[in-house]
Design a protein around this motif. Structure first.
Motif, PDB file in Angstrom:
ATOM      1  N   ASP A 181       0.829  -1.210   0.000  1.00  0.00           N
ATOM      2  CA  ASP A 181       0.000   0.000   0.000  1.00  0.00           C
ATOM      3  C   ASP A 181       0.862   1.259   0.000  1.00  0.00           C
ATOM      4  O   ASP A 181       0.553   2.234  -0.685  1.00  0.00           O
ATOM      5  CB  ASP A 181      -0.950  -0.013   1.195  1.00  0.00           C
ATOM      6  N   PHE A 182       1.953   1.230   0.781  1.00  0.00           N
ATOM      7  CA  PHE A 182       2.859   2.383   0.772  1.00  0.00           C
ATOM      8  C   PHE A 182       3.484   2.565  -0.606  1.00  0.00           C
ATOM      9  O   PHE A 182       3.613   3.684  -1.094  1.00  0.00           O
ATOM     10  CB  PHE A 182       3.958   2.227   1.837  1.00  0.00           C
ATOM     11  N   ARG A 183       3.858   1.457  -1.237  1.00  0.00           N
ATOM     12  CA  ARG A 183       4.437   1.513  -2.582  1.00  0.00           C
ATOM     13  C   ARG A 183       3.458   2.150  -3.561  1.00  0.00           C
ATOM     14  O   ARG A 183       3.844   2.999  -4.383  1.00  0.00           O
ATOM     15  CB  ARG A 183       4.825   0.112  -3.038  1.00  0.00           C
ATOM     16  N   LEU A 184       2.181   1.776  -3.468  1.00  0.00           N
ATOM     17  CA  LEU A 184       1.165   2.385  -4.338  1.00  0.00           C
ATOM     18  C   LEU A 184       1.024   3.874  -4.060  1.00  0.00           C
ATOM     19  O   LEU A 184       0.925   4.686  -4.988  1.00  0.00           O
ATOM     20  CB  LEU A 184      -0.182   1.691  -4.141  1.00  0.00           C
ATOM     21  N   LEU A 185       1.020   4.233  -2.775  1.00  0.00           N
ATOM     22  CA  LEU A 185       0.894   5.635  -2.396  1.00  0.00           C
ATOM     23  C   LEU A 185       2.067   6.446  -2.939  1.00  0.00           C
ATOM     24  O   LEU A 185       1.885   7.541  -3.468  1.00  0.00           O
ATOM     25  CB  LEU A 185       0.824   5.763  -0.870  1.00  0.00           C
ATOM     26  N   ALA A 186       3.263   5.889  -2.833  1.00  0.00           N
ATOM     27  CA  ALA A 186       4.470   6.586  -3.272  1.00  0.00           C
ATOM     28  C   ALA A 186       4.647   6.556  -4.786  1.00  0.00           C
ATOM     29  O   ALA A 186       5.436   7.335  -5.329  1.00  0.00           O
ATOM     30  CB  ALA A 186       5.698   5.977  -2.595  1.00  0.00           C
ATOM     31  N   GLY A 187       3.948   5.650  -5.462  1.00  0.00           N
ATOM     32  CA  GLY A 187       4.124   5.515  -6.905  1.00  0.00           C
ATOM     33  C   GLY A 187       5.533   5.054  -7.248  1.00  0.00           C
ATOM     34  O   GLY A 187       6.113   5.488  -8.231  1.00  0.00           O
ATOM     35  N   ALA A 188       6.065   4.182  -6.390  1.00  0.00           N
ATOM     36  CA  ALA A 188       7.443   3.728  -6.557  1.00  0.00           C
ATOM     37  C   ALA A 188       7.475   2.227  -6.813  1.00  0.00           C
ATOM     38  O   ALA A 188       6.526   1.516  -6.513  1.00  0.00           O
ATOM     39  CB  ALA A 188       8.242   4.063  -5.307  1.00  0.00           C
ATOM     40  N   THR A 189       8.588   1.771  -7.315  1.00  0.00           N
ATOM     41  CA  THR A 189       8.765   0.340  -7.550  1.00  0.00           C
ATOM     42  C   THR A 189       9.227  -0.342  -6.266  1.00  0.00           C
ATOM     43  O   THR A 189       9.674   0.321  -5.319  1.00  0.00           O
ATOM     44  CB  THR A 189       9.820   0.088  -8.650  1.00  0.00           C
ATOM     45  N   GLN A 190       9.150  -1.657  -6.277  1.00  0.00           N
ATOM     46  CA  GLN A 190       9.611  -2.438  -5.135  1.00  0.00           C
ATOM     47  C   GLN A 190      11.087  -2.159  -4.844  1.00  0.00           C
ATOM     48  O   GLN A 190      11.468  -1.970  -3.690  1.00  0.00           O
ATOM     49  CB  GLN A 190       9.394  -3.937  -5.403  1.00  0.00           C
ATOM     50  N   SER A 191      11.899  -2.113  -5.881  1.00  0.00           N
ATOM     51  CA  SER A 191      13.334  -1.886  -5.678  1.00  0.00           C
ATOM     52  C   SER A 191      13.609  -0.485  -5.120  1.00  0.00           C
ATOM     53  O   SER A 191      14.531  -0.304  -4.320  1.00  0.00           O
ATOM     54  CB  SER A 191      14.120  -2.128  -6.962  1.00  0.00           C
ATOM     55  N   ILE A 200      11.580   1.255  -3.114  1.00  0.00           N
ATOM     56  CA  ILE A 200      11.197   1.212  -1.699  1.00  0.00           C
ATOM     57  C   ILE A 200      12.282   0.512  -0.878  1.00  0.00           C
ATOM     58  O   ILE A 200      12.646   0.978   0.208  1.00  0.00           O
ATOM     59  CB  ILE A 200       9.832   0.498  -1.532  1.00  0.00           C
ATOM     60  N   GLU A 201      12.807  -0.582  -1.404  1.00  0.00           N
ATOM     61  CA  GLU A 201      13.886  -1.302  -0.713  1.00  0.00           C
ATOM     62  C   GLU A 201      15.129  -0.425  -0.584  1.00  0.00           C
ATOM     63  O   GLU A 201      15.779  -0.408   0.468  1.00  0.00           O
ATOM     64  CB  GLU A 201      14.215  -2.592  -1.450  1.00  0.00           C
ATOM     65  N   ALA A 202      15.457   0.314  -1.639  1.00  0.00           N
ATOM     66  CA  ALA A 202      16.623   1.209  -1.607  1.00  0.00           C
ATOM     67  C   ALA A 202      16.424   2.308  -0.575  1.00  0.00           C
ATOM     68  O   ALA A 202      17.361   2.668   0.149  1.00  0.00           O
ATOM     69  CB  ALA A 202      16.871   1.803  -2.990  1.00  0.00           C
ATOM     70  N   TRP A 203      15.216   2.864  -0.491  1.00  0.00           N
ATOM     71  CA  TRP A 203      14.934   3.884   0.525  1.00  0.00           C
ATOM     72  C   TRP A 203      15.181   3.337   1.924  1.00  0.00           C
ATOM     73  O   TRP A 203      15.771   4.011   2.760  1.00  0.00           O
ATOM     74  CB  TRP A 203      13.501   4.372   0.418  1.00  0.00           C
ATOM     75  N   ARG A 204      14.731   2.100   2.170  1.00  0.00           N
ATOM     76  CA  ARG A 204      14.936   1.506   3.498  1.00  0.00           C
ATOM     77  C   ARG A 204      16.422   1.334   3.790  1.00  0.00           C
ATOM     78  O   ARG A 204      16.885   1.665   4.876  1.00  0.00           O
ATOM     79  CB  ARG A 204      14.222   0.160   3.605  1.00  0.00           C
ATOM     80  N   LYS A 205      17.167   0.831   2.814  1.00  0.00           N
ATOM     81  CA  LYS A 205      18.611   0.610   3.011  1.00  0.00           C
ATOM     82  C   LYS A 205      19.347   1.915   3.260  1.00  0.00           C
ATOM     83  O   LYS A 205      20.303   1.959   4.034  1.00  0.00           O
ATOM     84  CB  LYS A 205      19.209  -0.104   1.799  1.00  0.00           C
ATOM     85  N   ARG A 206      18.924   2.980   2.607  1.00  0.00           N
ATOM     86  CA  ARG A 206      19.589   4.277   2.736  1.00  0.00           C
ATOM     87  C   ARG A 206      19.013   5.135   3.865  1.00  0.00           C
ATOM     88  O   ARG A 206      19.511   6.232   4.121  1.00  0.00           O
ATOM     89  CB  ARG A 206      19.482   5.051   1.424  1.00  0.00           C
ATOM     90  N   GLY A 207      17.932   4.657   4.492  1.00  0.00           N
ATOM     91  CA  GLY A 207      17.308   5.445   5.557  1.00  0.00           C
ATOM     92  C   GLY A 207      16.585   6.673   5.041  1.00  0.00           C
ATOM     93  O   GLY A 207      16.450   7.659   5.751  1.00  0.00           O
ATOM     94  N   LYS A 208      16.099   6.620   3.800  1.00  0.00           N
ATOM     95  CA  LYS A 208      15.462   7.789   3.187  1.00  0.00           C
ATOM     96  C   LYS A 208      13.948   7.803   3.299  1.00  0.00           C
ATOM     97  O   LYS A 208      13.341   8.845   3.185  1.00  0.00           O
ATOM     98  CB  LYS A 208      15.861   7.890   1.717  1.00  0.00           C
ATOM     99  N   GLY A 209      13.335   6.681   3.497  1.00  0.00           N
ATOM    100  CA  GLY A 209      11.882   6.618   3.562  1.00  0.00           C
ATOM    101  C   GLY A 209      11.399   6.762   4.992  1.00  0.00           C
ATOM    102  O   GLY A 209      12.166   7.094   5.901  1.00  0.00           O
ATOM    103  N   PRO A 210      10.126   6.505   5.207  1.00  0.00           N
ATOM    104  CA  PRO A 210       9.592   6.584   6.568  1.00  0.00           C
ATOM    105  C   PRO A 210      10.085   5.422   7.428  1.00  0.00           C
ATOM    106  O   PRO A 210      10.567   4.410   6.908  1.00  0.00           O
ATOM    107  CB  PRO A 210       8.079   6.492   6.355  1.00  0.00           C
ATOM    108  N   ALA A 211       9.977   5.593   8.735  1.00  0.00           N
ATOM    109  CA  ALA A 211      10.298   4.508   9.661  1.00  0.00           C
ATOM    110  C   ALA A 211       9.397   3.322   9.338  1.00  0.00           C
ATOM    111  O   ALA A 211       8.277   3.494   8.852  1.00  0.00           O
ATOM    112  CB  ALA A 211      10.066   4.968  11.095  1.00  0.00           C
ATOM    113  N   TYR A 212       9.899   2.129   9.593  1.00  0.00           N
ATOM    114  CA  TYR A 212       9.133   0.931   9.254  1.00  0.00           C
ATOM    115  C   TYR A 212       9.328  -0.126  10.322  1.00  0.00           C
ATOM    116  O   TYR A 212      10.221  -0.030  11.167  1.00  0.00           O
ATOM    117  CB  TYR A 212       9.548   0.391   7.887  1.00  0.00           C
ATOM    118  N   ILE A 213       8.486  -1.131  10.265  1.00  0.00           N
ATOM    119  CA  ILE A 213       8.544  -2.276  11.172  1.00  0.00           C
ATOM    120  C   ILE A 213       8.752  -3.514  10.322  1.00  0.00           C
ATOM    121  O   ILE A 213       7.992  -3.748   9.387  1.00  0.00           O
ATOM    122  CB  ILE A 213       7.235  -2.414  11.967  1.00  0.00           C
TER     123      ILE A 213
END
Length: 83
Positions: free
Chosen positions: A26-36, A38-51
């Motif tokens: 759902d976040f991916r749809l909201l952001a209009g981003a691809t799976q990769s 979103i994964e890159a944002w998490r690795k770089r600490g650029k996206g929102p906090a996550y669980i």
């Protein structure tokens, strides 16, 4: 015909909603981003906090809202003519 997978996703989405979270999908749809992306944002600490819960990623709604606020920009004032 609804598959078991669709039933499971709906059930997981209801649980995430109860916990005030978005599913990664759902976040991916909201952001209009691809799976990769979103994964890159998490690795770089650029996206929102996550669980991370097992192999599932949840995004708390408050964290998504804070992240969106951090992305907002003020519009530059328009000048009407020369003073």
């Amino acid at each position: 015909m609804v598959t078991d997978h669709e039933n499971n996703i709906d059930r997981i989405r209801r649980i995430a909603d109860y916990l005030e979270c978005f599913l990664e999908e759902d976040f991916r749809l909201l952001a209009g981003a691809t799976q990769s992306t979103i994964e890159a944002w998490r690795k770089r600490g650029k996206g929102p906090a996550y669980i991370r819960l097992g192999n599932r990623i949840l995004y708390p709604r408050d964290a998504v809202a804070d992240h969106l606020k951090s992305l907002s920009r003020e519009r530059a004032p328009r000048f009407e003519g020369i003073l």
